[in-house]
Design a protein around this motif. Structure first.
Motif, PDB file in Angstrom:
ATOM      1  N   ASP A   1      37.908   9.574 -10.212  1.00 58.34           N
ATOM      2  CA  ASP A   1      39.285   9.090 -10.107  1.00 58.34           C
ATOM      3  C   ASP A   1      39.807   9.288  -8.690  1.00 58.34           C
ATOM      4  N   ASP A   2      40.710   8.394  -8.284  1.00 58.10           N
ATOM      5  CA  ASP A   2      41.408   8.580  -7.013  1.00 58.10           C
ATOM      6  C   ASP A   2      42.421   9.704  -7.189  1.00 58.10           C
ATOM      7  N   TRP A   3      42.505  10.583  -6.188  1.00 50.80           N
ATOM      8  CA  TRP A   3      43.446  11.700  -6.249  1.00 50.80           C
ATOM      9  C   TRP A   3      44.129  11.860  -4.893  1.00 50.80           C
ATOM     10  N   PRO A   4      45.383  12.324  -4.908  1.00 49.71           N
ATOM     11  CA  PRO A   4      46.140  12.407  -3.660  1.00 49.71           C
ATOM     12  C   PRO A   4      45.887  13.721  -2.917  1.00 49.71           C
ATOM     13  N   TYR A   5      45.968  13.625  -1.611  1.00 50.80           N
ATOM     14  CA  TYR A   5      45.887  14.804  -0.748  1.00 50.80           C
ATOM     15  C   TYR A   5      46.614  14.453   0.538  1.00 50.80           C
ATOM     16  N   ASN A   6      47.318  15.413   1.090  1.00 48.56           N
ATOM     17  CA  ASN A   6      48.103  15.187   2.293  1.00 48.56           C
ATOM     18  C   ASN A   6      47.188  15.193   3.514  1.00 48.56           C
ATOM     19  N   GLU A   7      47.021  14.029   4.140  1.00 47.46           N
ATOM     20  CA  GLU A   7      46.113  13.879   5.274  1.00 47.46           C
ATOM     21  C   GLU A   7      46.871  13.690   6.582  1.00 47.46           C
TER      22      GLU A   7
ATOM     23  N   LYS B   1      55.984   2.427   3.015  1.00 44.92           N
ATOM     24  CA  LYS B   1      55.772   3.701   3.710  1.00 44.92           C
ATOM     25  C   LYS B   1      55.329   3.436   5.152  1.00 44.92           C
ATOM     26  N   ARG B   2      54.430   2.475   5.348  1.00 44.76           N
ATOM     27  CA  ARG B   2      53.970   2.140   6.706  1.00 44.76           C
ATOM     28  C   ARG B   2      55.125   1.595   7.536  1.00 44.76           C
ATOM     29  N   LYS B   3      55.982   0.806   6.912  1.00 41.14           N
ATOM     30  CA  LYS B   3      57.132   0.247   7.630  1.00 41.14           C
ATOM     31  C   LYS B   3      58.060   1.382   8.092  1.00 41.14           C
TER      32      LYS B   3
ATOM     33  N   GLU C   1      50.574  12.197   5.450  1.00 34.65           N
ATOM     34  CA  GLU C   1      50.989  11.492   4.238  1.00 34.65           C
ATOM     35  C   GLU C   1      49.957  11.711   3.152  1.00 34.65           C
ATOM     36  N   ASP C   2      50.411  11.588   1.897  1.00 33.73           N
ATOM     37  CA  ASP C   2      49.489  11.647   0.768  1.00 33.73           C
ATOM     38  C   ASP C   2      48.670  10.362   0.713  1.00 33.73           C
ATOM     39  N   VAL C   3      47.355  10.539   0.628  1.00 35.93           N
ATOM     40  CA  VAL C   3      46.427   9.416   0.548  1.00 35.93           C
ATOM     41  C   VAL C   3      45.579   9.605  -0.708  1.00 35.93           C
TER      42      VAL C   3
ATOM     43  N   ILE D   1      46.434   5.634   7.535  1.00 38.56           N
ATOM     44  CA  ILE D   1      47.695   4.941   7.256  1.00 38.56           C
ATOM     45  C   ILE D   1      47.465   3.591   6.580  1.00 38.56           C
ATOM     46  N   ASP D   2      46.246   3.048   6.679  1.00 38.37           N
ATOM     47  CA  ASP D   2      45.929   1.786   6.008  1.00 38.37           C
ATOM     48  C   ASP D   2      45.938   1.943   4.493  1.00 38.37           C
ATOM     49  N   HIS D   3      45.850   3.173   4.008  1.00 34.82           N
ATOM     50  CA  HIS D   3      45.855   3.432   2.563  1.00 34.82           C
ATOM     51  C   HIS D   3      47.268   3.605   2.004  1.00 34.82           C
TER      52      HIS D   3
END
Length: 192
Positions: free
Chosen positions: A98-104, A166-168, A114-116, A159-161
């Motif tokens: 599964d995809d999981w978030p982590y602050n990168e 959020k990117r804006k 940011e969380d990716v 940041i592409d993720h």
């Protein structure tokens, strides 16, 4: 030798890097310089495009992360105690879990975290610094660091993720970085 880190906005960060051969000029020195640069900059990974080389090479030391975790936090990442390793000509064979978030964060995009979301596991085909073929599966935080560095050799950034909104919201900070309007404790290279 400590090398300057390429800042966001430099075209090399958007190039798909090329495989190299064992006779790449001064490869041992380049790898040593990458380790030195990564540690000096307080990174846990560094890819060749971040030092202005468009080659499929990156180094990872995720052991540093685990040195700073307590036993309870380490238990959240079973089977992952970190690695210190060189990856040459890496290509993803399989993503799993599964995809999981982590602050990168990223040395090329300082002062932004940011969380990716990334998959739990990655299997890579690559050669080590002795050009011995490897096929290894990594998980947890180590897989995340590898995927972050792998993105660099494929011309992608963390940041592409992020979602477009959020990117804006980060656009002015990213513009400042590309213009050299950022202060860090390591040398950076800006695109003119």
């Amino acid at each position: 030798m400590i090398l300057p880190i390429v800042a966001y906005g430099h075209p090399v960060l958007r190039m798909v890097a090329k495989d190299i051969s064992a006779d790449y000029p001064e490869l041992d020195k380049l790898i040593a310089d990458m380790w030195e640069t990564m540690y000096y900059s307080n990174g846990v990974g560094l890819a060749a495009p971040q030092i202005n080389r468009d080659i499929r090479l990156f180094v990872v030391d995720s052991k540093q992360i685990f040195e700073n975790l307590d036993d309870e936090e380490k238990a959240e990442y079973p089977g992952d105690a970190g690695i210190k390793q060189v990856f040459i000509n890496a290509h993803i064979k399989k993503l799993n879990g599964d995809d999981w978030p982590y602050n990168e964060g990223c040395l090329s995009i300082p002062k932004i975290r940011e969380d990716v979301f990334r998959p739990e596991e990655v299997t890579l085909d690559y050669v080590d610094e002795n050009f011995q073929p490897q096929s290894t599966t990594f998980n947890g935080i180590t897989a995340r660091v590898i995927l972050h560095e792998y993105d660099h050799i494929d011309g992608k950034l963390f940041i592409d993720h992020l979602k477009p909104l959020k990117r804006k919201l980060l656009k002015s900070k990213l513009d400042d970085i590309s213009k050299g309007k950022v202060r860090v404790d390591y040398r950076m290279m800006f695109y003119k």
